[in-house]
Design a protein around this motif. Sequence first.
Motif, short mmCIF file in Angstrom:
data_model
loop_
_atom_site.label_atom_id
_atom_site.label_comp_id
_atom_site.label_asym_id
_atom_site.label_seq_id
_atom_site.Cartn_x
_atom_site.Cartn_y
_atom_site.Cartn_z
N LYS A 224 0.86 -1.19 0.10
CA LYS A 224 0.06 0.19 0.04
C LYS A 224 0.66 1.35 0.03
CE LYS A 224 -4.12 -2.06 2.21
NZ LYS A 224 -5.31 -1.65 3.16
N TYR A 304 -10.61 5.15 1.50
CA TYR A 304 -11.48 3.92 2.03
C TYR A 304 -12.88 4.28 2.06
CZ TYR A 304 -7.10 1.71 3.00
OH TYR A 304 -5.70 0.97 3.16
N GLU A 407 -4.01 1.64 -5.95
CA GLU A 407 -4.80 0.50 -5.20
C GLU A 407 -5.98 -0.24 -5.94
OE1 GLU A 407 -5.40 2.18 -0.98
OE2 GLU A 407 -4.61 3.90 -2.16
N TYR A 409 -9.27 -2.89 -4.85
CA TYR A 409 -9.56 -3.58 -4.10
C TYR A 409 -11.01 -4.44 -4.50
CZ TYR A 409 -6.98 -0.91 -0.92
OH TYR A 409 -5.80 -0.32 -0.32
N ASP A 414 -13.26 -8.73 -0.29
CA ASP A 414 -12.54 -7.96 0.76
C ASP A 414 -13.29 -6.71 0.96
OD1 ASP A 414 -10.38 -6.94 2.30
OD2 ASP A 414 -9.33 -6.09 0.22
N GLU A 417 -11.29 -3.57 2.55
CA GLU A 417 -10.00 -3.22 1.72
C GLU A 417 -8.75 -3.22 2.45
OE1 GLU A 417 -11.75 0.91 -0.03
OE2 GLU A 417 -12.93 0.50 1.43
N THR A 419 -6.67 -5.84 1.30
CA THR A 419 -5.83 -6.49 0.33
C THR A 419 -5.68 -5.75 -1.07
OG1 THR A 419 -6.20 -8.59 1.15
CG2 THR A 419 -5.10 -8.51 -0.93
N ASN A 420 -4.44 -5.09 -1.24
CA ASN A 420 -4.37 -4.44 -2.58
C ASN A 420 -4.20 -5.21 -3.66
OD1 ASN A 420 -3.98 -2.58 -4.22
ND2 ASN A 420 -2.03 -1.66 -3.56
#
Length: 468
Positions: A224, A304, A407, A409, A414, A417, A419-420
């Motif tokens: 990230k 996010y 990024e 997602y 997921d 958010e 795990t990129n």
Amino acid sequence: MTKPNLLFIMLDQLRYDCIGYSCAYPVQTPNIDRLAAEGLWFEHTFTPIPTCCPARQAFISGRRPETFGALWNFKNGLPVTALESSEYAWPRELSKHAYRRVHLGKWDVHPKHTPLEYGYDEYVGFAGYHEMIAHKYPDVKWEAGYAGEASPIPLADAQTHWLAERACETIRRLSADTQSEPWYIQLNFTEPHLPCRPSEPFASMYAAADIPPWGGFGDTFADKPYIQKQQLLSWQVQDYTWDDWAPIAARYYAVISQADDAIGRVLQALEASGAADNTMIVFTADHGDMCGSHGMMDKHYILYDDVVRVPLIVKYAPITGQGGEKRGGFVCNMLDLPPTILELLELPVPEFFPGRSLLPLLRGETADGWRSEAVTTYNGQQFGLYTQRMLRTERWKYIWNTTDVDELYDLEQDPYELTNRIHDPDCRELIQQYRLRLYERLTAEGDSLVNSEWMRNQLVHNAISDGR
């Protein structure tokens, strides 16, 4: 046809999932829940920018903040970027139907110009409240900083309830004469923006031990952008466990419930005035709050859902009916609400508006070609400049970080958010598609970031380093 009154209620830094009606976290908001049950709840509502000042300027102008230079808050030492009073502001248009236009509470559209210079007839900010507190409670001192603390000020004198009383007084006054002009009240609370300082009985309403960790808590920040982990150091919260965050989140819950109580009093005053049946009520927020999610404080340098997804409720029985329904479709609250109001009142909607009227969705009609994605932006704040642009669909979220790794997602697998997937070879074609679509949206909506050949190449020709 009688023109409806308009009551817009906006909270500051309120997460979508911290309304009881969302059934996500155990926050008690009975009055907002009732409003949602009687109106329409929009499931996919996003702010155009998760920063207080430019988000509010976007609402007043009906345009993306970057199009008129509003890039960040004007309170943190950066050059002032704000909507000038000479610019278009849709509240002025309501004068064509003789609306009484009142702004109560937080402004944040310009550091010097007041709402009176943007089309409002009356404005009540917080100067009177601060004078009252200084006179009645001169010994009150705050010691906990942004983490917040319980307030010794009685609920009746809390800022939430002081502002609610100003709204109740205004509603009673404007509704007293049944022959008077229709009214538009913009009611902007500052809560639950940090620091959270709830009064009793709300200060002790939530025990820290009962607050579940956010779904995004425990992020390792693998693959990230650098700034995310750096934020923890900048806020000095890098060693916080959930035991440290839980009391902060408990106070966040408490202030939300306190604001809900204040809103309940406003809605009761509206009912008592006899004007409720002819009043459209809109409830939303400028953006959300991390409050420990991903280990972070506040709302900066990330896109996010914690900060970009917001609640939106609309209630107006002549259009929304008995309510209690949920609406899909991706909505940008600050950009779609202005054309909604103008169309409702049969006023001209400017061609330069990027937003769309929500009236078809409110009526339950099929909205042909309604968007299936959200675009949100960010430009930097107190820890330095940092440019981000987001394209989010129901399953995927792509974030273009122009000076760091991007990024991606998979929100189906997921949702928090963590795990990129930006380096996943199976996602290369998807990433190219999302970059091109993001470019098309930014171009159509006037974001000059993509006007240069260098930036255009990144999105159109996929000319972006993998960050490794």
